[in-house]
Design a protein around this motif. Sequence first.
Motif, mmCIF file in Angstrom:
data_model
loop_
_atom_site.group_PDB
_atom_site.id
_atom_site.type_symbol
_atom_site.label_atom_id
_atom_site.label_comp_id
_atom_site.label_asym_id
_atom_site.label_seq_id
_atom_site.Cartn_x
_atom_site.Cartn_y
_atom_site.Cartn_z
ATOM 1 N N LEU A 1 0.833 -1.213 0.000
ATOM 2 C CA LEU A 1 0.000 0.000 0.000
ATOM 3 C C LEU A 1 0.867 1.263 0.000
ATOM 4 O O LEU A 1 0.560 2.229 -0.704
ATOM 5 N N ALA A 2 1.941 1.261 0.770
ATOM 6 C CA ALA A 2 2.843 2.411 0.804
ATOM 7 C C ALA A 2 3.435 2.669 -0.583
ATOM 8 O O ALA A 2 3.567 3.823 -1.010
ATOM 9 N N GLY A 3 3.791 1.605 -1.281
ATOM 10 C CA GLY A 3 4.334 1.750 -2.627
ATOM 11 C C GLY A 3 3.333 2.367 -3.587
ATOM 12 O O GLY A 3 3.678 3.255 -4.377
ATOM 13 N N ILE A 4 2.100 1.915 -3.527
ATOM 14 C CA ILE A 4 1.047 2.480 -4.380
ATOM 15 C C ILE A 4 0.862 3.961 -4.072
ATOM 16 O O ILE A 4 0.812 4.804 -4.979
ATOM 17 N N MET A 5 0.775 4.292 -2.795
ATOM 18 C CA MET A 5 0.606 5.694 -2.399
ATOM 19 C C MET A 5 1.770 6.549 -2.881
ATOM 20 O O MET A 5 1.575 7.670 -3.358
ATOM 21 N N ALA A 6 2.976 6.037 -2.782
ATOM 22 C CA ALA A 6 4.159 6.779 -3.210
ATOM 23 C C ALA A 6 4.156 7.010 -4.714
ATOM 24 O O ALA A 6 4.498 8.099 -5.181
ATOM 25 N N GLY A 7 3.790 5.986 -5.476
ATOM 26 C CA GLY A 7 3.717 6.144 -6.925
ATOM 27 C C GLY A 7 2.789 7.282 -7.316
ATOM 28 O O GLY A 7 3.081 8.062 -8.226
ATOM 29 N N LYS A 8 1.685 7.396 -6.600
ATOM 30 C CA LYS A 8 0.712 8.463 -6.869
ATOM 31 C C LYS A 8 1.232 9.839 -6.491
ATOM 32 O O LYS A 8 0.737 10.852 -6.989
ATOM 33 N N ARG A 9 2.233 9.907 -5.620
ATOM 34 C CA ARG A 9 2.754 11.189 -5.123
ATOM 35 C C ARG A 9 4.156 11.516 -5.658
ATOM 36 O O ARG A 9 4.836 12.384 -5.124
ATOM 37 N N THR A 10 4.577 10.842 -6.697
ATOM 38 C CA THR A 10 5.931 11.004 -7.206
ATOM 39 C C THR A 10 6.279 12.461 -7.512
ATOM 40 O O THR A 10 7.367 12.932 -7.176
ATOM 41 N N ALA A 11 5.369 13.182 -8.130
ATOM 42 C CA ALA A 11 5.655 14.580 -8.489
ATOM 43 C C ALA A 11 5.879 15.458 -7.262
ATOM 44 O O ALA A 11 6.525 16.502 -7.357
ATOM 45 N N ASP A 12 5.372 15.027 -6.100
ATOM 46 C CA ASP A 12 5.614 15.767 -4.858
ATOM 47 C C ASP A 12 6.998 15.479 -4.285
ATOM 48 O O ASP A 12 7.478 16.228 -3.435
#
Length: 158
Positions: A60-71
């Motif tokens: 789940l952390a990996g999925i969340m991080a992928g979504k926030r890459t531009a941040d």
Amino acid sequence: MSKLTHLDEHGRARMVDVSGKETTARIARASGLLICKAETLAAVREGRAPKGAVVLTAELAGIMAGKRTADLIPLCHPLPLTKAVVTIEMDDALPGFRVTAEVRTQGVTGVEMEALTAVSVACLTLFDMLKAIDREMEIGCIRIEAKSGGKSGDWTRS
């Protein structure tokens, strides 16, 4: 030497203008490893890890991080992801965990950074959740395995 794409004529950082590029289906797959002691892997497999559901939390952390890459990555374009899957498999031969991510979008720029970020944060989360029982863990081999879409076309690691 070719012109640097992320610097303007005065040497200042800038986000590349991708507005003229064609929208295409973009896919990237990345992978990485977390190497640990055999006892650590056994603790996770047997549900004895002190912090609970280690694999599920890291996925789940990996999925969340992928979504926030531009941040997280300067000058990376924010992308609306249409798919993000992170899979973690235990591997007794390492011993450790094999982490993979697949990320998709319909867009004008690729999703390699999103896949790499997803794998990286999943590995870091595994480390965080297991450091109380194994301080000698190693994260490594984080890399792109394949990408498709865009002007440069498809590529798969040989």
